[in-house]
Design a protein around this motif. Structure first.
Motif, PDB file in Angstrom:
ATOM      1  N   ASP B 149       0.835  -1.206   0.000  1.00 41.70           N
ATOM      2  CA  ASP B 149       0.000   0.000   0.000  1.00 41.70           C
ATOM      3  C   ASP B 149       0.867   1.252   0.000  1.00 41.70           C
ATOM      4  O   ASP B 149       0.525   2.266  -0.607  1.00 41.70           O
ATOM      5  N   LEU B 153       0.902   4.386  -2.450  1.00 41.50           N
ATOM      6  CA  LEU B 153       0.792   5.750  -1.944  1.00 41.50           C
ATOM      7  C   LEU B 153       1.877   6.639  -2.554  1.00 41.50           C
ATOM      8  O   LEU B 153       1.634   7.784  -2.941  1.00 41.50           O
ATOM      9  N   PHE B 156       1.000   7.418  -6.075  1.00 40.28           N
ATOM     10  CA  PHE B 156      -0.014   8.470  -6.084  1.00 40.28           C
ATOM     11  C   PHE B 156       0.636   9.822  -5.813  1.00 40.28           C
ATOM     12  O   PHE B 156       0.328  10.821  -6.479  1.00 40.28           O
ATOM     13  N   LYS B 472      -6.950  -1.227  -1.092  1.00 33.97           N
ATOM     14  CA  LYS B 472      -6.389   0.096  -0.782  1.00 33.97           C
ATOM     15  C   LYS B 472      -5.403   0.530  -1.855  1.00 33.97           C
ATOM     16  O   LYS B 472      -5.427   1.658  -2.332  1.00 33.97           O
ATOM     17  N   SER B 473      -4.520  -0.399  -2.249  1.00 30.60           N
ATOM     18  CA  SER B 473      -3.525   0.005  -3.247  1.00 30.60           C
ATOM     19  C   SER B 473      -4.176   0.194  -4.613  1.00 30.60           C
ATOM     20  O   SER B 473      -3.829   1.129  -5.332  1.00 30.60           O
ATOM     21  N   LEU B 476      -5.652   3.564  -4.679  1.00 29.59           N
ATOM     22  CA  LEU B 476      -4.636   4.604  -4.805  1.00 29.59           C
ATOM     23  C   LEU B 476      -4.113   4.702  -6.238  1.00 29.59           C
ATOM     24  O   LEU B 476      -3.879   5.800  -6.745  1.00 29.59           O
ATOM     25  N   TYR B 477      -3.948   3.544  -6.908  1.00 30.27           N
ATOM     26  CA  TYR B 477      -3.516   3.607  -8.305  1.00 30.27           C
ATOM     27  C   TYR B 477      -4.578   4.289  -9.169  1.00 30.27           C
ATOM     28  O   TYR B 477      -4.260   5.068 -10.055  1.00 30.27           O
ATOM     29  N   LEU B 479      -6.730   6.546  -8.138  1.00 29.95           N
ATOM     30  CA  LEU B 479      -6.640   7.974  -7.850  1.00 29.95           C
ATOM     31  C   LEU B 479      -5.468   8.605  -8.588  1.00 29.95           C
ATOM     32  O   LEU B 479      -5.579   9.719  -9.119  1.00 29.95           O
ATOM     33  N   ALA B 480      -4.351   7.893  -8.621  1.00 25.01           N
ATOM     34  CA  ALA B 480      -3.174   8.416  -9.317  1.00 25.01           C
ATOM     35  C   ALA B 480      -3.492   8.642 -10.789  1.00 25.01           C
ATOM     36  O   ALA B 480      -3.159   9.684 -11.366  1.00 25.01           O
TER      37      ALA B 480
END
Lengths: 155, 500
Positions: B149, B153, B156, B472-473, B476-477, B479-480
């Motif tokens: 994760d 992060l 991101f 979670k990861s 985040l990807y 979102l990135a």
């Protein structure tokens, strides 16, 4: 053009970095799947890709500086290097007086103002940092020798 | 809620300690002075003074309180040179010049300065309140993060950096990579293998963080000052006796509220600090309330919006630094490096393990905001005097301070050479439109990024699939990806509208 030259220089450095990552770095033995060489390898690939992009499509930036500005920048860097070189031999006070005065003069300060600034920076700087805040600054080999002879004569 | 209250109690006990209280005040005062100097922004101020603060041998929380005071003090002081000189101290203060300087030219300098002080105060205080509510919750959530994760992060963080900071995405990405590469120099902690040390004993432990910071931000700034010397002396507008009126506050209250919210949340995004926040806040306000086309001619709302936003962003960017160990801006990256020098690993455990540092900092920000307002309203004339300090004295003074700081900590004249050369490198990068914050972010996060990647792959036995096995990861990807794509899509749509 400037962008391309800079990218080319960085590319040469990055390739050197990559060669070391791919050939030199290796652990004598390891249990983990990723060794000390893997991360630099990944980074060098990303950096090379970015640099190739910049070489392919450079931004339109120019170093539009006149010759006198280049000269002043060069002189400033030379002064800084000299200041660093003389920091220990001459000691903080003398080196700072010299550097402060010459740098201020170079940046077209009035003559006596520059001298006053240099002396103030050297002497007040020493008093504030060493006497009040107890920081460690070089006394200077020359000053030390002088103080020693002075003490001997006093005896 | 209970943890917040008891945390704040711990924090205020630390921050109200007479010595720490003095440091808050000294930091705020020094920060405002530095911010007011034309051309010097928060990041340069913190960079130049960090080694000296470290050399004084304070407790970690005391040093951090001092540095944080300088940080938001400088964020405050930046408005003075923007308004009176039309010269922003850093990118975060650019928007303040748009309406602030016209107000001063209309003979309302006092009104502009006092209104912007109030707007900064509201923005800053709002951010600290949200921070004390959110940060512990975020930290509690972040404790569950595994190595994979953390890798997500970081991706991101660098994605939002590349897409939102700087003029060119590729150059920002390259800058971050250069920072990450610099961080690989030294002995690899996992295997003891020396990397890129070339047998030089000084860099076996890695390049000193302070040298990179002072070189890239202190010395490069000095060379820029030398470069711009020839372009004539700056003319400061006088501070008059006009003052902010109740009507101004009534007119700007919603502006300030909106800008504070925008500033705080943009500040939280990793890597994006005050510059993006103030630009977005100004743009939003212009769209919402500029019905008579008065923005840019000295409109009080155009002044209040960026000022509230950049101070709120300064608070917001502390949140990811304190809870995740990922700095929200270039300046907080420097603060993060400062914490690491004190052997404190910022991250989810910090609120639990080092409450005196984490909460002490939060509490000192409440006090600092009040102190800044109190210092700034009556003393603005004094700070404005800083504008008239001739550049030919200021420039050598920066070098003297930088040398004192580096020599005191490292005690090796070779490092004085290093900071000068890094300064030259940083100056070149800036001339070529690179922004320097990504480099420092990459440098600070390099070790953490590599460690987590290696640990994740050790857990999975070399299977790269572990990086996307967790919701979670994956989130985040996504979102990135979003952070990278949204500006591109918006730009394309704007172009289409312009063409139509």
């Amino acid at each position: 053009m400037t962008d391309r030259i800079f990218a080319a220089v960085l590319l040469a450095v990055t390739i050197g970095y990559a060669v070391i990552a791919f050939t030199v770095i290796s652990a004598p033995f390891q249990y983990d799947p990723l060794g000390p060489e893997s991360w630099p390898q990944i980074l060098s690939i990303v950096a090379v890709l970015c640099l190739l992009y910049i070489l392919w499509r450079p931004d339109d930036v120019t170093m539009d500086l006149t010759r006198s500005v280049w000269f002043r920048l060069g002189a400033a860097v030379a002064l800084l290097l000299a200041y660093g070189r003389l920091y220990e031999p001459l000691g903080f006070v003398i080196a700072t007086i010299l550097f402060g005065t010459i740098m201020a003069l170079m940046l077209s300060a009035p003559r006596w103002g520059a001298v006053a600034f240099g002396v103030a920076a050297g002497v007040l700087g020493w008093l504030l940092c060493v006497t009040v805040m107890d920081l460690n600054l070089p006394e200077g080999a020359v000053v030390e020798a002088l103080l020693e002879t002075f003490n001997k004569e006093g005896n | 809620m209970d943890t917040v209250l008891s945390g704040l109690a711990t924090g205020f006990a630390v921050a109200l300690d007479p010595f720490n209280l003095m440091l808050v005040l000294v930091g705020c005062f020094l920060g405002t002075l530095i911010g007011a100097l034309p051309g010097l922004g928060p990041i340069n101020g913190v960079a130049i003074l960090l080694p000296i603060a470290y050399g004084l041998g304070f407790q970690p929380e005391a040093a951090l309180i001092l540095l944080a005071g300088i940080y938001y003090g400088a964020e405050y002081g930046g408005r003075i040179s923007s308004i009176l000189l039309n010269v922003p101290g850093d990118a975060g203060a650019v928007m303040t010049t748009l309406d602030g300087n016209p107000m001063a030219r209309n003979g309302e300098a006092g009104r502009a300065l006092s209104l912007s002080a109030v707007a900064s105060f509201v923005g800053g205080t709002f951010a600290v309140i949200l921070m004390s509510l959110f940060a512990p919750a975020l930290a509690k959530f972040a404790v569950t993060f595994g190595p994979a994760d953390y890798v997500a992060l970081m991706v991101f963080a660098f994605a939002s950096l590349a897409s939102l900071v700087g003029k060119s995405t590729v150059k920002t990405l390259l800058g971050a990579t250069i920072g990450l590469m610099l961080a690989t120099i030294g002995i690899d902690a996992n295997t003891g293998v020396a990397r890129y040390t070339f047998g030089i004993p000084d860099i076996l432990a890695g390049i000193d963080f302070l040298i990179v910071v002072v070189g890239l931000f202190g010395m490069a700034e000095l060379l820029s000052l030398v470069e711009h010397q020839a372009r004539g002396t700056l003319k400061s507008l006088p501070v008059d006796r006009s003052f902010v009126r109740m009507a101004d506050l009534a007119q700007t209250k919603w502006t300030i509220a909106r800008a504070s919210v925008i500033g705080f949340f943009i500040g939280i995004l990793p890597g994006t600090g005050a510059s993006v926040a103030s630009a977005v806040a100004y743009g939003t306000e212009k769209r919402i309330s500029d019905t008579h086309g008065t923005f840019g001619t000295g409109d009080v709302r155009g002044l209040a919006a960026p000022e509230a936003a950049n101070n709120a962003a300064a608070g917001g960017s502390m949140v990811p630094m304190l809870t995740l160990g990922i700095p929200g801006s270039g300046t907080t990256a420097i603060l993060l490096g400062a914490l690491l020098m004190f052997n404190i690993q910022p991250g989810p455990m910090m609120f639990a393990q080092r409450p005196e540092v984490a909460w002490g900092l939060v509490a000192s920000m409440y006090i600092g905001n009040v102190a800044l307002l109190v210092i700034n309203l009556p003393l603005v004339g004094l700070f404005a005097r800083m504008l008239t300090i001739p550049q030919h004295y200021l420039t050598p003074l920066i070098a003297v301070l930088a040398f004192i700081g580096i020599y005191t900590i490292v005690g090796n004249p070779h490092d004085l050479f290093m900071i000068t050369m890094l300064g030259v490198f940083g100056w070149f990068l800036r001339k070529l439109d690179f922004s320097l914050a990504p480099i420092i972010l990459g440098f600070v996060l390099g070790g953490l990024f590599e460690d987590n990647l290696r640990r994740a792959l050790s857990i999975s036995g070399g299977d790269w699939g572990i990086l996307v096995q967790n919701w979670k990861s994956v989130l985040l990807y996504l979102l990135a990806l979003l952070v990278v794509l949204v500006p591109v899509v918006l730009a394309r749509r704007a172009r289409k509208v312009a063409a139509a």
